[in-house]
Design an enzyme around this catalytic site. Structure first.
Site, PDB file in Angstrom:
ATOM      1  NE  ARG A   1      31.926 -19.563 -17.678  1.00 17.93           N
ATOM      2  CZ  ARG A   1      31.236 -19.394 -16.749  1.00 17.93           C
ATOM      3  NH1 ARG A   1      31.523 -19.727 -15.392  1.00 17.93           N
ATOM      4  NH2 ARG A   1      30.387 -18.263 -16.686  1.00 17.93           N
TER       5      ARG A   1
ATOM      6  NE  ARG B   1      28.917 -21.737 -19.543  1.00 16.20           N
ATOM      7  CZ  ARG B   1      27.840 -21.477 -18.765  1.00 16.20           C
ATOM      8  NH1 ARG B   1      27.700 -21.145 -17.549  1.00 16.20           N
ATOM      9  NH2 ARG B   1      27.405 -19.683 -18.831  1.00 16.20           N
TER      10      ARG B   1
ATOM     11  CG  ASP C   1      28.894 -22.717 -14.535  1.00 16.97           C
ATOM     12  OD1 ASP C   1      29.748 -21.578 -14.633  1.00 16.97           O
ATOM     13  OD2 ASP C   1      27.769 -22.405 -15.119  1.00 16.97           O
TER      14      ASP C   1
ATOM     15  CG  ASP D   1      27.359 -20.516 -10.152  1.00 12.47           C
ATOM     16  OD1 ASP D   1      27.784 -19.757 -10.266  1.00 12.47           O
ATOM     17  OD2 ASP D   1      27.093 -21.258 -11.214  1.00 12.47           O
TER      18      ASP D   1
END
Length: 197
Positions: free
Chosen positions: A113, A122, A125, A127
């Protein structure tokens, strides 16, 4: 067998304490919600790799994986980037939020990344959307995720894996999803992510 039998080795006290401590932490895991997204490379393979890497994390178990959704990139002109594949996983973990965040970053980095551009494309991710019912405005890790309640690509798959879910401090995912709507979030019924063995 008498206690004087020389073949019976006593268990060192420190080992017993460690085992007891481990039992205590494992008996009190926390639920966390993690959102995954990829719009470069083999997106499905990357998402599955991230799920497998989460499962390989000590003190973490992946408990549910959402369907795969395809979404347009957020915050950029339509067609400027490839579309995203998004998913949400529910995990039970004994890791504190800070360690979970570090692990998420390590998994992102394992998939190379690059963080050079806000809302840039990207590979991956990872999160943390929410952690138990924790509400925190720590700038390093704001909980729940400060924009999750506005993002259909998080709310739709989250609702799939946990229809009764609540965003801590903000209310039911179902209600937030009704406000945001499902526009631009398409389920990919032809694709599937699997729970780790």
């Amino acid at each position: 067998m008498s206690s004087s039998d020389p073949t019976v080795q006593p268990v060192p006290a420190s080992v017993v304490e460690r085992v007891d401590a481990a039992d205590v932490t494992l008996s009190n895991p926390k639920w966390a919600v993690i959102s995954l997204g990829s719009n470069l490379g083999n997106r499905l393979e990357t998402l599955q790799g991230a799920i497998d890497a989460l499962e390989d994390t000590p003190g973490l178990r992946v408990k549910a994986v959402s369907p795969v959704y395809e979404t347009e990139p957020w915050g950029v002109d339509p067609g400027a980037q490839p579309s995203y594949f998004n998913a949400v996983v529910l995990v039970k973990t004994t890791l504190p939020p800070s360690s979970l965040l570090e692990r998420g970053h390590a998994i992102e980095e394992a998939f190379e990344r690059v963080r050079d551009e806000r809302w840039g494309p990207r590979t991956l991710d990872v999160d943390i959307v929410s952690y138990q019912d924790v509400v925190s405005d720590d700038p390093a890790l704001t909980l729940p995720h400060p924009r999750a309640h506005q993002r259909a690509f998080v709310l739709v798959p989250w609702h799939d894996v946990d229809p009764g879910a609540e965003v801590p401090g903000l209310g039911a995912v179902s209600r937030l999803l009704a406000e945001v709507g499902r526009e631009g979030v398409q389920v990919r019924a032809d694709l599937e992510l699997r729970l780790p063995e």
